[in-house]
Design an enzyme around this catalytic site. Sequence first.
Site, PDB file in Angstrom:
ATOM      1  N   PRO A 185      38.373  55.112  50.373  1.00 23.51           N
ATOM      2  CA  PRO A 185      39.479  55.848  49.761  1.00 23.51           C
ATOM      3  C   PRO A 185      40.213  56.778  50.721  1.00 23.51           C
ATOM      4  CG  PRO A 185      37.363  56.691  49.014  1.00 23.51           C
ATOM      5  CD  PRO A 185      37.087  55.418  49.753  1.00 23.51           C
ATOM      6  N   ASN A 186      41.518  56.772  50.571  1.00 28.08           N
ATOM      7  CA  ASN A 186      42.451  57.652  51.295  1.00 28.08           C
ATOM      8  C   ASN A 186      42.654  57.279  52.759  1.00 28.08           C
ATOM      9  OD1 ASN A 186      42.989  59.380  49.024  1.00 28.08           O
ATOM     10  ND2 ASN A 186      40.921  60.187  49.295  1.00 28.08           N
ATOM     11  N   ARG A 219      47.885  61.824  56.881  1.00 29.10           N
ATOM     12  CA  ARG A 219      46.876  62.636  56.197  1.00 29.10           C
ATOM     13  C   ARG A 219      46.195  63.592  57.180  1.00 29.10           C
ATOM     14  NH1 ARG A 219      40.934  60.335  54.560  1.00 29.10           N
ATOM     15  NH2 ARG A 219      40.312  62.141  53.358  1.00 29.10           N
ATOM     16  N   TYR A 240      42.340  63.982  61.445  1.00 30.85           N
ATOM     17  CA  TYR A 240      42.177  62.527  61.518  1.00 30.85           C
ATOM     18  C   TYR A 240      43.086  61.864  62.554  1.00 30.85           C
ATOM     19  CZ  TYR A 240      39.696  63.301  57.117  1.00 30.85           C
ATOM     20  OH  TYR A 240      38.813  63.748  56.169  1.00 30.85           O
ATOM     21  N   ASN A 263      33.804  52.926  57.011  1.00 36.68           N
ATOM     22  CA  ASN A 263      34.169  54.319  56.772  1.00 36.68           C
ATOM     23  C   ASN A 263      34.433  54.415  55.273  1.00 36.68           C
ATOM     24  OD1 ASN A 263      35.151  56.878  56.521  1.00 36.68           O
ATOM     25  ND2 ASN A 263      36.559  56.748  58.265  1.00 36.68           N
ATOM     26  N   ALA A 299      35.304  59.644  51.191  1.00 34.62           N
ATOM     27  CA  ALA A 299      34.572  60.590  50.342  1.00 34.62           C
ATOM     28  C   ALA A 299      33.439  59.939  49.553  1.00 34.62           C
ATOM     29  CB  ALA A 299      35.551  61.283  49.397  1.00 34.62           C
ATOM     30  N   HIS A 327      29.767  60.723  50.347  1.00 37.69           N
ATOM     31  CA  HIS A 327      29.055  61.917  49.880  1.00 37.69           C
ATOM     32  C   HIS A 327      28.728  61.850  48.393  1.00 37.69           C
ATOM     33  CE1 HIS A 327      30.661  63.081  53.725  1.00 37.69           C
ATOM     34  NE2 HIS A 327      31.909  63.053  53.285  1.00 37.69           N
ATOM     35  N   ASP A 361      22.904  51.605  47.496  1.00 38.38           N
ATOM     36  CA  ASP A 361      22.148  50.469  46.954  1.00 38.38           C
ATOM     37  C   ASP A 361      22.735  49.132  47.405  1.00 38.38           C
ATOM     38  OD1 ASP A 361      20.480  52.233  45.671  1.00 38.38           O
ATOM     39  OD2 ASP A 361      21.312  51.912  43.666  1.00 38.38           O
ATOM     40  N   GLU A 381      27.937  53.191  59.813  1.00 37.33           N
ATOM     41  CA  GLU A 381      28.727  54.210  59.108  1.00 37.33           C
ATOM     42  C   GLU A 381      29.568  54.971  60.138  1.00 37.33           C
ATOM     43  OE1 GLU A 381      26.159  57.003  57.100  1.00 37.33           O
ATOM     44  OE2 GLU A 381      27.793  58.448  56.803  1.00 37.33           O
ATOM     45  N   HIS A 402      32.632  57.969  60.778  1.00 36.12           N
ATOM     46  CA  HIS A 402      33.532  59.034  60.320  1.00 36.12           C
ATOM     47  C   HIS A 402      34.390  59.469  61.489  1.00 36.12           C
ATOM     48  CE1 HIS A 402      31.526  59.125  56.544  1.00 36.12           C
ATOM     49  NE2 HIS A 402      30.374  59.158  57.178  1.00 36.12           N
ATOM     50  N   ILE A 403      35.685  59.520  61.246  1.00 37.16           N
ATOM     51  CA  ILE A 403      36.629  59.920  62.295  1.00 37.16           C
ATOM     52  C   ILE A 403      36.370  61.373  62.701  1.00 37.16           C
ATOM     53  CG2 ILE A 403      39.085  60.302  62.770  1.00 37.16           C
ATOM     54  CD1 ILE A 403      39.613  57.975  60.695  1.00 37.16           C
ATOM     55  N   SER A 404      36.208  62.221  61.703  1.00 39.89           N
ATOM     56  CA  SER A 404      35.961  63.647  61.961  1.00 39.89           C
ATOM     57  C   SER A 404      34.452  63.888  62.048  1.00 39.89           C
ATOM     58  CB  SER A 404      36.554  64.479  60.819  1.00 39.89           C
ATOM     59  OG  SER A 404      35.890  64.173  59.588  1.00 39.89           O
ATOM     60  N   ARG A 459      32.167  70.414  59.142  1.00 40.34           N
ATOM     61  CA  ARG A 459      33.133  70.694  58.075  1.00 40.34           C
ATOM     62  C   ARG A 459      32.431  71.305  56.851  1.00 40.34           C
ATOM     63  NH1 ARG A 459      36.808  65.571  57.274  1.00 40.34           N
ATOM     64  NH2 ARG A 459      37.893  67.084  55.961  1.00 40.34           N
ATOM     65  N   ARG A 519      30.244  67.848  52.798  1.00 39.16           N
ATOM     66  CA  ARG A 519      30.376  66.639  53.638  1.00 39.16           C
ATOM     67  C   ARG A 519      29.143  66.416  54.512  1.00 39.16           C
ATOM     68  NH1 ARG A 519      35.873  65.326  53.051  1.00 39.16           N
ATOM     69  NH2 ARG A 519      37.077  67.206  52.650  1.00 39.16           N
TER      70      ARG A 519
HETATM   71  C1  DQA Z   1      35.889  60.768  56.653  1.00 42.76           C
HETATM   72  C2  DQA Z   1      35.146  62.051  56.294  1.00 42.76           C
HETATM   73  C3  DQA Z   1      34.988  62.188  54.795  1.00 42.76           C
HETATM   74  O1  DQA Z   1      34.317  63.400  54.477  1.00 42.76           O
HETATM   75  C4  DQA Z   1      36.354  62.213  54.123  1.00 42.76           C
HETATM   76  O2  DQA Z   1      36.207  62.272  52.725  1.00 42.76           O
HETATM   77  C5  DQA Z   1      37.210  61.072  54.533  1.00 42.76           C
HETATM   78  C6  DQA Z   1      37.224  60.674  55.932  1.00 42.76           C
HETATM   79  C7  DQA Z   1      36.160  60.665  58.162  1.00 42.76           C
HETATM   80  O3  DQA Z   1      36.491  59.575  58.600  1.00 42.76           O
HETATM   81  O4  DQA Z   1      36.057  61.662  58.886  1.00 42.76           O
HETATM   82  O5  DQA Z   1      37.946  60.504  53.719  1.00 42.76           O
HETATM   83  O6  DQA Z   1      35.074  59.660  56.281  1.00 42.76           O
END
Ligand code: DQA
Length: 155
Positions: A10-11, A18, A23, A79, A82, A85, A92, A103, A105-107, A112, A116
């Site tokens: 998502p997002n 964003r 990011y 990735n 959210a 979390h 599962d 897994e 994560h960009i950040s 943070r 998170r």
């Molecule tokens: C993220 C970190 C997550 O906490 C956040 O909800 C994202 C992006 C990252 O790539 O840093 O949507 O996965």
Amino acid sequence: MSKLLILNGPNLNLLGQREPALYGTDTLADVEALCRRAAERLGCSVECLQSNHEGVLLDAIHEAGRAFKAGALLGVVLNAGAYTHTSVALHDAIKGAAVPVVEVHISNVHAREPFRHHSYLSPAAAGIVVGFGVDGYVLAIEGLVRRARRAAPAP
Ligand code: DQA
């Protein structure tokens, strides 16, 4: 040719616009092109999918499990945004599909907000790449390919 699935949650379709301080300014299309180039350098190909819907991500992981079992996929770069979390269902799915998932994560999620810091995915993941910006996708691809080649060395 060996294939990898690049799965964004998502997002992540909003990358580029964003919160660029967190990011960066690359769009999702830029990230997917980066992944494609990284995979090609390693003699692999990628399939890319982004969804804002948890069920679509679950279905994609199940399908990846089938492809992995059939020898048609090396693994998944995920990735989950959210959902990382919140989603016991993704945890599962990764376990149930028995496909190697890295897994990403960009950040640096650990630098943070406290909500998170916990990931439902990490205990089920083959590896984790956090905080390297979009280069994390490249590191994850390299990790998955190296892992696969260690498991089945070229003759
Ligand atoms: C993220 C970190 C997550 O906490 C956040 O909800 C994202 C992006 C990252 O790539 O840093 O949507 O996965």
